[in-house]
Design a protein around this motif. Structure first.
Motif, PDB file in Angstrom:
ATOM      1  N   SER A  18       0.809  -1.217   0.000  1.00  0.00           N
ATOM      2  CA  SER A  18       0.000   0.000   0.000  1.00  0.00           C
ATOM      3  C   SER A  18       0.843   1.268   0.000  1.00  0.00           C
ATOM      4  N   GLN A  19       2.138   1.149   0.239  1.00  0.00           N
ATOM      5  CA  GLN A  19       3.018   2.308   0.236  1.00  0.00           C
ATOM      6  C   GLN A  19       3.358   2.715  -1.203  1.00  0.00           C
ATOM      7  N   HIS A  20       3.893   3.938  -1.331  1.00  0.00           N
ATOM      8  CA  HIS A  20       4.218   4.455  -2.660  1.00  0.00           C
ATOM      9  C   HIS A  20       5.675   4.153  -2.992  1.00  0.00           C
ATOM     10  N   TYR A  21       5.900   3.586  -4.160  1.00  0.00           N
ATOM     11  CA  TYR A  21       7.237   3.268  -4.631  1.00  0.00           C
ATOM     12  C   TYR A  21       7.431   3.939  -5.989  1.00  0.00           C
ATOM     13  N   PRO A  22       8.003   5.145  -5.999  1.00  0.00           N
ATOM     14  CA  PRO A  22       8.090   5.915  -7.256  1.00  0.00           C
ATOM     15  C   PRO A  22       8.928   5.205  -8.308  1.00  0.00           C
ATOM     16  N   GLN A  23       8.537   5.411  -9.548  1.00  0.00           N
ATOM     17  CA  GLN A  23       9.326   4.892 -10.664  1.00  0.00           C
ATOM     18  C   GLN A  23      10.546   5.784 -10.861  1.00  0.00           C
ATOM     19  N   LEU A  47      12.151  -6.020  -3.911  1.00  0.00           N
ATOM     20  CA  LEU A  47      12.870  -6.950  -4.784  1.00  0.00           C
ATOM     21  C   LEU A  47      11.914  -7.594  -5.789  1.00  0.00           C
ATOM     22  N   GLU A  48      10.701  -7.866  -5.363  1.00  0.00           N
ATOM     23  CA  GLU A  48       9.702  -8.434  -6.277  1.00  0.00           C
ATOM     24  C   GLU A  48       9.177  -7.379  -7.247  1.00  0.00           C
ATOM     25  N   LEU A  49       8.991  -6.151  -6.758  1.00  0.00           N
ATOM     26  CA  LEU A  49       8.414  -5.075  -7.565  1.00  0.00           C
ATOM     27  C   LEU A  49       9.389  -4.520  -8.593  1.00  0.00           C
ATOM     28  N   ALA A  50      10.675  -4.511  -8.282  1.00  0.00           N
ATOM     29  CA  ALA A  50      11.674  -3.837  -9.120  1.00  0.00           C
ATOM     30  C   ALA A  50      11.702  -4.392 -10.538  1.00  0.00           C
ATOM     31  N   ASP A  51      11.891  -3.489 -11.491  1.00  0.00           N
ATOM     32  CA  ASP A  51      12.054  -3.906 -12.883  1.00  0.00           C
ATOM     33  C   ASP A  51      13.413  -4.557 -13.091  1.00  0.00           C
TER      34      ASP A  51
END
Length: 300
Positions: A18-23, A47-51
């Motif tokens: 739910s937190q914000h992870y800017p691109q 680690l899962e979200l990162a491109d």
């Protein structure tokens, strides 16, 4: 995925998604220094979200990611280590400018602290891009928390690895002898005996040794610097594994002359009890000791 971490990844998604992870941001991710259970929930999620995951050793970090059930395609990995950090930083910046989220992990612990990552973070900031720290495991803070060597009244100095050459190492130890604050050192197993010998001249100065921190055969011991070689030789196992060490602060030598000097000055102008009270507040010396000294001064 290791079955024991199946619920950890799900918990990471629940707690951190739910937190914000800017691109277009570099995420500096602290990873376990030995115990896989020390990973943070935000670290797992990022680690899962990162491109792309940039790391010191792709083989090591890929194995770590698999243990947590995290997979990336071949193009989702980038090697950025001590010998290619400048060139690797430019590739990371290129990906960030394209809007990717890039996570950076060293082999263990917190990147940029005696590990690659500092030049990468500096380059990303210089390019006007964001660096987001994800705090977590660190052998430095782990050992400091157990050493009992740093209090509110004193800080510590992070020295890291001393020089590999004997003469340079000895010169470094001589310089450390003049530092009264706690000092954090790191050392590899193949050089730990040489470091132990180099610290012997520090004599009775306290030393806390942390070996294989967080791992199955973790060992934490506090001893005098002069006894460090004997401690290592007491067991063949003690020269194995990665080491973090804390040189304890040098105890301040009490100067009895200053409280008495202040007391005499005050006695010349004030009643005895008032002079004792103010001298104790000014110097921190015990009031009873100053009171007895004041009585002797009056008698003489």
């Amino acid at each position: 995925m290791s079955a024991s971490f199946a619920s950890a990844l799900a918990a990471a998604r629940e707690a951190a998604a739910s937190q914000h992870y800017p691109q277009g941001a570099l995420y500096v991710v602290a990873t376990p220094i030995g115990n896989l259970a020390d990973v943070g929930l935000r670290a797992l999620h990022v680690l899962e979200l990162a491109d792309c995951i940039a790391c010191e050793d792709t083989r090591h970090t890929q194995a770590l990611a698999r243990a947590y059930g995290i997979a990336k395609p071949a193009g989702g990995w980038l090697s950025v280590h001590q010998h290619n950090e400048a060139a690797g930083a430019q590739e990371v910046i290129k990906r960030l400018q394209q809007g990717e989220r890039v996570a950076y992990a060293s082999d263990a612990g917190t990147p940029g602290v005696s590990d690659p990552g500092a030049r990468l973070a500096a380059a990303v900031q210089a390019a006007g891009l964001r660096v987001v720290p994800l705090p977590g495991p660190s052998s430095i803070t782990a050992l400091l928390s157990a050493a009992g060597a740093v209090g509110e009244e004193s800080g510590f100095v992070f020295q890291g690895f001393l020089p590999a050459k004997a003469q340079e190492r000895q010169q470094a130890v001589q310089q450390l002898a003049g530092e009264t604050r706690a000092i954090v050192l790191l050392e590899a197993p193949h050089r730990i005996e040489a470091l132990a010998d180099a610290l012997v001249p520090l004599g009775e100065r306290g030393l806390t040794v942390g070996r294989e921190l967080t791992k199955q055969f973790e060992e934490v011991a506090t001893l005098a610097c002069a006894g460090f070689p004997a401690w290592l030789q007491a067991s063949p196992q003690r020269s194995r594994g990665e080491f973090a060490l804390v040189l304890h602060p040098v105890a301040a030598q009490a100067d009895d002359r200053e409280p008495l000097r202040v007391l005499r000055l005050l006695l010349a102008e004030l009643p005895l009890k008032t002079a004792v009270k103010l001298a104790a507040e000014i110097t921190g010396a015990p009031r009873n000791t100053l009171y007895e000294a004041a009585l002797r001064e009056k008698e003489s």
